[in-house]
Design a protein around this motif. Sequence first.
Motif, short mmCIF file in Angstrom:
data_model
loop_
_atom_site.label_atom_id
_atom_site.label_comp_id
_atom_site.label_asym_id
_atom_site.label_seq_id
_atom_site.Cartn_x
_atom_site.Cartn_y
_atom_site.Cartn_z
N CYS A 197 0.85 -1.21 0.00
CA CYS A 197 0.00 0.00 0.00
C CYS A 197 0.87 1.25 0.00
N GLY A 198 1.96 1.23 0.77
CA GLY A 198 2.91 2.34 0.74
C GLY A 198 3.54 2.48 -0.63
N GLY A 199 3.84 1.38 -1.27
CA GLY A 199 4.40 1.41 -2.61
C GLY A 199 3.42 1.98 -3.61
N LEU A 200 2.14 1.69 -3.41
CA LEU A 200 1.12 2.26 -4.27
C LEU A 200 1.06 3.78 -4.13
N LEU A 201 1.25 4.26 -2.91
CA LEU A 201 1.30 5.71 -2.71
C LEU A 201 2.50 6.32 -3.42
N LEU A 202 3.66 5.67 -3.35
CA LEU A 202 4.84 6.18 -4.06
C LEU A 202 4.63 6.15 -5.57
N LEU A 203 4.03 5.09 -6.08
CA LEU A 203 3.74 5.02 -7.51
C LEU A 203 2.76 6.12 -7.93
N SER A 204 1.76 6.34 -7.10
CA SER A 204 0.79 7.40 -7.40
C SER A 204 1.47 8.77 -7.42
N TRP A 205 2.35 8.99 -6.45
CA TRP A 205 3.09 10.26 -6.40
C TRP A 205 3.90 10.44 -7.68
N TRP A 206 4.59 9.38 -8.10
CA TRP A 206 5.43 9.46 -9.29
C TRP A 206 4.59 9.73 -10.54
N LEU A 207 3.46 9.04 -10.67
CA LEU A 207 2.59 9.23 -11.84
C LEU A 207 1.94 10.62 -11.86
N GLY A 232 13.17 -2.01 -0.42
CA GLY A 232 12.18 -2.55 0.51
C GLY A 232 10.90 -2.98 -0.20
N LEU A 233 10.50 -2.21 -1.21
CA LEU A 233 9.32 -2.59 -1.98
C LEU A 233 9.57 -3.84 -2.82
N ILE A 234 10.77 -3.98 -3.32
CA ILE A 234 11.12 -5.20 -4.06
C ILE A 234 11.01 -6.41 -3.14
N VAL A 235 11.57 -6.29 -1.95
CA VAL A 235 11.51 -7.39 -0.98
C VAL A 235 10.05 -7.68 -0.60
N ALA A 236 9.28 -6.64 -0.34
CA ALA A 236 7.87 -6.83 0.02
C ALA A 236 7.09 -7.49 -1.11
N ALA A 237 7.39 -7.08 -2.34
CA ALA A 237 6.68 -7.65 -3.49
C ALA A 237 6.98 -9.14 -3.63
N LEU A 284 17.70 7.40 0.33
CA LEU A 284 16.44 6.99 0.97
C LEU A 284 15.48 6.39 -0.06
N GLY A 285 15.46 6.95 -1.26
CA GLY A 285 14.62 6.41 -2.31
C GLY A 285 15.04 5.01 -2.72
N TRP A 286 16.35 4.78 -2.83
CA TRP A 286 16.85 3.44 -3.17
C TRP A 286 16.50 2.44 -2.08
N ILE A 287 16.61 2.86 -0.82
CA ILE A 287 16.23 1.97 0.30
C ILE A 287 14.74 1.64 0.21
N ALA A 288 13.91 2.66 -0.06
CA ALA A 288 12.47 2.42 -0.17
C ALA A 288 12.17 1.49 -1.33
N LEU A 289 12.81 1.69 -2.47
CA LEU A 289 12.57 0.83 -3.62
C LEU A 289 13.03 -0.60 -3.36
N GLN A 343 11.70 12.36 -9.05
CA GLN A 343 12.88 11.65 -9.54
C GLN A 343 14.07 11.85 -8.60
N TRP A 344 14.19 13.06 -8.04
CA TRP A 344 15.27 13.31 -7.09
C TRP A 344 15.13 12.38 -5.88
N PHE A 345 13.89 12.25 -5.37
CA PHE A 345 13.68 11.38 -4.21
C PHE A 345 14.02 9.93 -4.54
N PHE A 346 13.51 9.43 -5.66
CA PHE A 346 13.75 8.04 -6.01
C PHE A 346 15.21 7.77 -6.34
#
Length: 145
Positions: A54-64, A92-97, A85-90, A78-81
Amino acid sequence: MARIKDAREAAMIGRRSDGTLTRRPLSPHLQVYDMMQMTSLLSILHRISGVAWCGGLLLLSWWLIAAGTGQVAFGAAQWFFGSFLGWIALFGLIVAAWYHTCAGIRHLFWDAGRGFAMEDAYRSGRLVVIGTAVLSVITFLLILI
């Protein structure tokens, strides 16, 4: 039934179809689960990975939304990702997925009535953990290449 002495007890009282009072059962809580038991730990992690999605969906929505809004907003996203911190979040989302996918496949086998024996449950649990680790590393390496 005895008279209710505590107001919280009122939520525990119900009626049967014939009108007689009955005491509702308590749902298990975290104190009931043994966190060192693989099945309990993996069950809770499966739920947590769903919340992470769900958090990843929020990040995807923000990006779109940023992509549709304009260059300044998209540059900020793009700066955040691209940040640490963006790489850590991404990651984490890969692991969660991958965890949620592997645990979901395990649940599909359970829905088919397979893998309920304790040794099978532990074997499939280890496969979920190992599969998550291997698939996450492969995915992250593919992103870096």
